[in-house]
Design an enzyme around this catalytic site. Structure first.
Site, PDB file in Angstrom:
ATOM      1  N   TYR A   1      -1.773  -1.365  10.163  1.00  0.00           N
ATOM      2  CA  TYR A   1      -1.920  -1.595   8.890  1.00  0.00           C
ATOM      3  C   TYR A   1      -0.697  -1.280   8.110  1.00  0.00           C
ATOM      4  O   TYR A   1      -0.090  -2.041   7.474  1.00  0.00           O
ATOM      5  CB  TYR A   1      -3.096  -0.824   8.170  1.00  0.00           C
ATOM      6  CG  TYR A   1      -3.358  -1.102   6.717  1.00  0.00           C
ATOM      7  CD1 TYR A   1      -3.901  -2.051   6.104  1.00  0.00           C
ATOM      8  CD2 TYR A   1      -2.744   0.011   5.999  1.00  0.00           C
ATOM      9  CE1 TYR A   1      -4.167  -2.423   5.044  1.00  0.00           C
ATOM     10  CE2 TYR A   1      -3.144  -0.160   4.471  1.00  0.00           C
ATOM     11  CZ  TYR A   1      -3.750  -1.446   4.012  1.00  0.00           C
ATOM     12  OH  TYR A   1      -3.987  -1.543   2.654  1.00  0.00           O
TER      13      TYR A   1
ATOM     14  N   ALA B   1       2.336  -0.996   9.338  1.00  0.00           N
ATOM     15  CA  ALA B   1       3.484  -1.854   9.746  1.00  0.00           C
ATOM     16  C   ALA B   1       3.517  -3.164   8.847  1.00  0.00           C
ATOM     17  O   ALA B   1       4.338  -3.551   8.254  1.00  0.00           O
ATOM     18  CB  ALA B   1       3.288  -2.147  11.344  1.00  0.00           C
ATOM     19  N   SER B   2       1.976  -3.704   8.610  1.00  0.00           N
ATOM     20  CA  SER B   2       1.914  -4.911   8.189  1.00  0.00           C
ATOM     21  C   SER B   2       2.200  -4.832   6.450  1.00  0.00           C
ATOM     22  O   SER B   2       2.883  -5.650   5.847  1.00  0.00           O
ATOM     23  CB  SER B   2       0.593  -5.513   8.157  1.00  0.00           C
ATOM     24  OG  SER B   2      -0.492  -4.397   7.267  1.00  0.00           O
ATOM     25  N   LYS B   3       1.947  -3.628   6.036  1.00  0.00           N
ATOM     26  CA  LYS B   3       2.480  -3.367   4.724  1.00  0.00           C
ATOM     27  C   LYS B   3       3.887  -3.149   4.336  1.00  0.00           C
ATOM     28  O   LYS B   3       4.480  -3.533   3.305  1.00  0.00           O
ATOM     29  CB  LYS B   3       1.488  -2.285   3.870  1.00  0.00           C
ATOM     30  CG  LYS B   3       0.175  -2.651   3.804  1.00  0.00           C
ATOM     31  CD  LYS B   3      -0.165  -3.901   3.152  1.00  0.00           C
ATOM     32  CE  LYS B   3      -1.611  -4.127   2.961  1.00  0.00           C
ATOM     33  NZ  LYS B   3      -2.006  -5.281   1.756  1.00  0.00           N
TER      34      LYS B   3
ATOM     35  N   SER C   1       0.951  -1.068   0.016  1.00  0.00           N
ATOM     36  CA  SER C   1       0.082  -0.057  -0.017  1.00  0.00           C
ATOM     37  C   SER C   1       1.004   1.275  -0.053  1.00  0.00           C
ATOM     38  O   SER C   1       1.927   1.395   0.707  1.00  0.00           O
ATOM     39  CB  SER C   1      -0.769   0.057   1.184  1.00  0.00           C
ATOM     40  OG  SER C   1      -1.490   1.296   1.481  1.00  0.00           O
TER      41      SER C   1
HETATM   42  N1  LIG Z   1      -8.695  -0.077  -1.106  1.00  0.00           N
HETATM   43  C1  LIG Z   1      -7.689   0.577  -1.035  1.00  0.00           C
HETATM   44  O1  LIG Z   1      -7.876   1.773  -0.724  1.00  0.00           O
HETATM   45  C2  LIG Z   1      -6.381  -0.043  -0.985  1.00  0.00           C
HETATM   46  C3  LIG Z   1      -5.107   1.065  -0.734  1.00  0.00           C
HETATM   47  C4  LIG Z   1      -4.059   0.271  -0.750  1.00  0.00           C
HETATM   48  C5  LIG Z   1      -3.816  -0.854  -0.707  1.00  0.00           C
HETATM   49  N2  LIG Z   1      -4.883  -1.656  -0.709  1.00  0.00           N
HETATM   50  C6  LIG Z   1      -4.608  -3.357  -0.726  1.00  0.00           C
HETATM   51  O2  LIG Z   1      -4.888  -4.104  -1.840  1.00  0.00           O
HETATM   52  C7  LIG Z   1      -5.517  -5.204  -1.393  1.00  0.00           C
HETATM   53  C8  LIG Z   1      -6.995  -5.583  -2.232  1.00  0.00           C
HETATM   54  O3  LIG Z   1      -7.778  -4.613  -1.539  1.00  0.00           O
HETATM   55  P1  LIG Z   1      -9.239  -4.297  -2.104  1.00  0.00           P
HETATM   56  O4  LIG Z   1      -9.443  -2.868  -1.881  1.00  0.00           O
HETATM   57  O5  LIG Z   1      -9.752  -5.174  -3.314  1.00  0.00           O
HETATM   58  O6  LIG Z   1     -10.215  -4.715  -0.480  1.00  0.00           O
HETATM   59  P2  LIG Z   1     -11.411  -5.752  -0.521  1.00  0.00           P
HETATM   60  O7  LIG Z   1     -11.739  -5.832   0.941  1.00  0.00           O
HETATM   61  O8  LIG Z   1     -12.249  -5.364  -1.536  1.00  0.00           O
HETATM   62  O9  LIG Z   1     -10.817  -7.356  -0.890  1.00  0.00           O
HETATM   63  C9  LIG Z   1      -9.815  -8.036   0.029  1.00  0.00           C
HETATM   64  C10 LIG Z   1     -10.219  -9.490  -0.278  1.00  0.00           C
HETATM   65  O10 LIG Z   1      -9.248 -10.317   0.783  1.00  0.00           O
HETATM   66  C11 LIG Z   1     -10.087 -11.308   1.345  1.00  0.00           C
HETATM   67  N3  LIG Z   1      -9.368 -11.816   2.491  1.00  0.00           N
HETATM   68  C12 LIG Z   1      -9.482 -10.922   3.736  1.00  0.00           C
HETATM   69  N4  LIG Z   1      -8.837 -11.842   4.585  1.00  0.00           N
HETATM   70  C13 LIG Z   1      -8.418 -13.255   4.060  1.00  0.00           C
HETATM   71  C14 LIG Z   1      -8.240 -14.463   4.306  1.00  0.00           C
HETATM   72  N5  LIG Z   1      -7.803 -14.781   5.611  1.00  0.00           N
HETATM   73  N6  LIG Z   1      -8.194 -15.430   3.573  1.00  0.00           N
HETATM   74  C15 LIG Z   1      -8.698 -15.380   2.278  1.00  0.00           C
HETATM   75  N7  LIG Z   1      -9.141 -14.106   1.758  1.00  0.00           N
HETATM   76  C16 LIG Z   1      -9.019 -13.222   2.763  1.00  0.00           C
HETATM   77  C17 LIG Z   1     -11.332 -10.690   1.499  1.00  0.00           C
HETATM   78  O11 LIG Z   1     -12.354 -11.922   1.779  1.00  0.00           O
HETATM   79  C18 LIG Z   1     -11.589 -10.047   0.273  1.00  0.00           C
HETATM   80  O12 LIG Z   1     -12.359 -10.472  -0.875  1.00  0.00           O
HETATM   81  C19 LIG Z   1      -5.415  -5.504  -0.128  1.00  0.00           C
HETATM   82  O13 LIG Z   1      -3.998  -6.276   0.179  1.00  0.00           O
HETATM   83  C20 LIG Z   1      -5.314  -4.026   0.544  1.00  0.00           C
HETATM   84  O14 LIG Z   1      -4.631  -3.798   1.663  1.00  0.00           O
HETATM   85  C21 LIG Z   1      -6.126  -1.426  -0.792  1.00  0.00           C
END
Ligand SMILES: NC(=O)c1ccc[n+]([C@@H]2O[C@H](COP(=O)([O-])OP(=O)(O)OC[C@H]3O[C@@H](n4cnc5c(N)ncnc54)[C@H](O)[C@@H]3O)[C@@H](O)[C@H]2O)c1
Length: 246
Positions: A147, A149-151, A134
């Site tokens: 969050y 830290a994890s990223k 992220s």
């Molecule tokens: N949306 C944002 O603004 C944003 C910004 C930066 C980074 N991200 C990162 O992008 C990635 C995708 O995000 P998104 O916006 O599509 O989110 P989202 O919530 O739409 O999708 C995330 C998916 O991960 C799945 N998931 C969660 N825990 C799980 C587990 N233990 N086992 C299996 N599946 C699991 C969820 O069921 C979900 O379908 C993530 O890693 C997020 O941290 C998102």
């Protein structure tokens, strides 16, 4: 066809970015294993194998990769998209349980999937891994302590793997999305905040290009990094963020 007959494992496949990425990879000719907690909305076909899996569970992850290899006969790449958000929380109020949950899904699960896929990639002498981090790990936001830290762990881990696996022809890269138009975005707001207002006043405003990132922007960047066009790219972090990281 930029991914013709490659076999990719995509996690978070039912989420905003994941769904779009599954579609783009299929369009580019790949076979796709679509992993998520719930895959009821994903229809199984000859090219698309949905698997319900909790990616934080070691045995479930191992079982999923065996099923994928049994189905498609090989695995050529892995894209870790799954993740969870953190509602903005002052550090003194973050419980150990919340911290561990975020680290477990965002950092430990990519470790488990990367560890599991590596023998398949080594066997064929090439392969690709992309982990989604992220832009907030470069430009943190107040209250997203666990969050961020994890990223950060995702980026360091990916670069460690990039150097370790280069000798086997395996490329490892990271995509840093900016604020993206998915369900997750609202989940970063403080528990008592107006989610829709926060999207506009905080997130959209923080992007120099003036708009939220769309899932297709992320999917397109993943197609590029997974394709032969990126054959010389490893250990890199691609910001797909409308300039938020500047
Ligand atoms: N949306 C944002 O603004 C944003 C910004 C930066 C980074 N991200 C990162 O992008 C990635 C995708 O995000 P998104 O916006 O599509 O989110 P989202 O919530 O739409 O999708 C995330 C998916 O991960 C799945 N998931 C969660 N825990 C799980 C587990 N233990 N086992 C299996 N599946 C699991 C969820 O069921 C979900 O379908 C993530 O890693 C997020 O941290 C998102």
């Amino acid at each position: 066809m930029r991914l013709e007959n490659e076999v990719f494992v995509l996690t978070g496949a039912s989420g905003g970015m994941g769904r779009e990425t599954v579609n783009r990879f299929l369009e580019e000719g790949a076979f796709v294993a679509a992993l998520d907690l719930n895959v009821d909305s994903i229809e199984k076909t000859d090219r698309l194998l949905p698997i319900a899996v909790d990616l934080t569970k070691e045995e479930e992850v191992a079982k999923a990769f065996t099923e994928i290899n049994d189905t498609f006969g090989r695995i050529t790449g892995l894209v870790n998209i799954a993740g969870i958000a953190q509602p903005a929380t002052p550090i003194e109020e973050v419980t150990l349980k919340e911290w561990e949950k975020i680290m477990s899904v965002n950092a430990t699960a990519p470790f488990l999937t990367c560890r599991e896929v590596t023998p398949y990639l080594k066997k064929q002498g090439e392969g690709v891994i992309i982990n989604i981090s992220s832009i907030s790990m470069v430009r943190p936001r107040p209250g997203l302590n666990a969050y961020v830290a994890s990223k950060g762990a995702v980026v360091s881990f990916s670069q460690a793997l990039a150097i370790e696996l280069a000798q086997y022809g395996i490329r490892v890269n990271v995509v840093n999305p900016g604020p993206a138009d998915t369900n997750m975005l609202g989940q970063f707001s403080a528990k008592d905040a107006d989610i829709e207002a926060t999207k506009d006043t905080i997130f959209k405003k923080s992007v120099p290009l003036g708009k939220l990132v769309q899932p297709i922007d992320i999917a397109n960047s993943l197609v590029y990094l997974c394709s032969k066009e990126a054959a010389i790219v490893t250990g890199s972090v691609l910001n797909v963020d409308g300039g938020r990281g500047i």
